[in-house]
Scaffold this motif. Sequence first.
Motif, PDB file in Angstrom:
ATOM      1  N   ASP A   1      10.036   6.065  -5.962  1.00 50.19           N
ATOM      2  CA  ASP A   1      10.497   5.970  -4.573  1.00 50.19           C
ATOM      3  C   ASP A   1      10.464   4.522  -4.106  1.00 50.19           C
ATOM      4  N   LEU A   2      11.654   3.950  -3.870  1.00 51.95           N
ATOM      5  CA  LEU A   2      11.753   2.575  -3.385  1.00 51.95           C
ATOM      6  C   LEU A   2      12.069   2.499  -1.896  1.00 51.95           C
ATOM      7  N   ALA A   3      12.144   3.645  -1.228  1.00 50.74           N
ATOM      8  CA  ALA A   3      12.530   3.652   0.188  1.00 50.74           C
ATOM      9  C   ALA A   3      11.660   2.736   1.050  1.00 50.74           C
ATOM     10  N   PRO A   4      10.320   2.665   0.824  1.00 54.62           N
ATOM     11  CA  PRO A   4       9.514   1.790   1.697  1.00 54.62           C
ATOM     12  C   PRO A   4       9.869   0.311   1.581  1.00 54.62           C
TER      13      PRO A   4
ATOM     14  N   ARG B   1       0.835  -1.208   0.000  1.00 55.31           N
ATOM     15  CA  ARG B   1       0.000   0.000   0.000  1.00 55.31           C
ATOM     16  C   ARG B   1       0.867   1.255   0.000  1.00 55.31           C
ATOM     17  N   LYS B   2       1.996   1.195   0.693  1.00 56.98           N
ATOM     18  CA  LYS B   2       2.888   2.355   0.756  1.00 56.98           C
ATOM     19  C   LYS B   2       3.527   2.668  -0.592  1.00 56.98           C
ATOM     20  N   VAL B   3       3.748   1.629  -1.422  1.00 56.56           N
ATOM     21  CA  VAL B   3       4.382   1.884  -2.721  1.00 56.56           C
ATOM     22  C   VAL B   3       3.357   2.167  -3.815  1.00 56.56           C
ATOM     23  N   GLY B   4       2.062   2.177  -3.464  1.00 57.07           N
ATOM     24  CA  GLY B   4       1.079   2.649  -4.427  1.00 57.07           C
ATOM     25  C   GLY B   4       0.100   1.647  -4.969  1.00 57.07           C
TER      26      GLY B   4
ATOM     27  N   GLY C   1       9.825 -13.818   6.135  1.00 54.05           N
ATOM     28  CA  GLY C   1       8.711 -13.691   5.203  1.00 54.05           C
ATOM     29  C   GLY C   1       7.765 -12.550   5.473  1.00 54.05           C
ATOM     30  N   ARG C   2       8.151 -11.630   6.355  1.00 56.07           N
ATOM     31  CA  ARG C   2       7.251 -10.521   6.677  1.00 56.07           C
ATOM     32  C   ARG C   2       7.855  -9.152   6.392  1.00 56.07           C
ATOM     33  N   CYS C   3       9.071  -9.136   5.886  1.00 53.27           N
ATOM     34  CA  CYS C   3       9.764  -7.865   5.705  1.00 53.27           C
ATOM     35  C   CYS C   3       9.936  -7.540   4.235  1.00 53.27           C
ATOM     36  N   GLY C   4      10.535  -6.369   3.978  1.00 58.11           N
ATOM     37  CA  GLY C   4      10.943  -6.011   2.635  1.00 58.11           C
ATOM     38  C   GLY C   4      12.390  -6.425   2.432  1.00 58.11           C
TER      39      GLY C   4
END
Length: 342
Positions: free
Chosen positions: A307-310, A205-208, A331-334
Amino acid sequence: MKALVKEKAEPGLWLRDVPEPSIGPGDVLIKVLRTGICGTDLHIRSWDEWAQQSITAPLVLGHEFAGEVVETGRDVADIAVGDRVSGEGHLVCGKCRNCLAGRRHLCRATVGLGVGRDGAFAEYVALPASNVWVHRTPVDLDIAAIFDPFGNAVHTALSFPLVGEDVVITGAGPIGLMAAAVARHAGARKVLITDVSEERLELARKVGADLALNVTEATIAEGQRALGLREGFDVGLEMSGRPEAMRDMIANMTHGGRIAMLGLPPQEFPVDWSRIVTSMLTVKGIYGREMFETWYAMSVLLEGGLDLAPVITGRYAFHDFEAAFDAAADGRCGKVILDWTA
């Protein structure tokens, strides 16, 4: 120099002192500043069936990195000491039909950095100059370190035109997240992404992404209706390697839809070929990056405000690699970054 080594044919990694790599006349020596942990590295650490068949220990692993050039071979032009660089981790033969035709990403003799030869989880790495990408405009070091997986996302997402199209992405791992960001930036009308991790769906959701769907709670068909789509998705990006994800994607494509498949299944699985034929779907396999057209596209996308920061959710000093690998494996992170300057 310090390096992360698969020292023995068993689970685990070891931080060891190893010789600094030497370079030939066409090579570049790079001081590593940041590295990204990839799923491949997790396989090597756990010493699963794939790793046992693909890796010969001892091996310095790692293929996602950013660094600074500290030495160049006598035949190297256009790369200078002090340049900030990333590296293309697929080393090709340069002599086969595809290489000679400029299709180096299709070389049948490809050797993987950190898989078939010593890699970048070290204080220094040597690469052929032809595999080095110089950042001519400033790029955050953490982002520069993940140009390899970012390239996978760009290669997959831009395989088909996206402007005004409705896109479904299965798998919200780091590459799926970056593909969602690219699709949104490149002009997709609607972007739906699926996963089973609420943490990763929140990152989506943060990346759009217009809709981040937990497939343990709802189906792609229900997501399609929630977005107001009546004829199915135009473009599918399969990032999970999960049979059920691919089958569900095929079932929800519009006639003439196009699927780019990056997710690598662990074994063969059946799909509805009748649906593919009668719906006139295109399925395209993706592996790696187009050298170096994808790299050019990556740099331009970032210059254009992508923006790839998230996507980056963890940063560890290299000597804390165990904690970093544990975080990447849950399995829960970026994306998880190792800092080689700490």
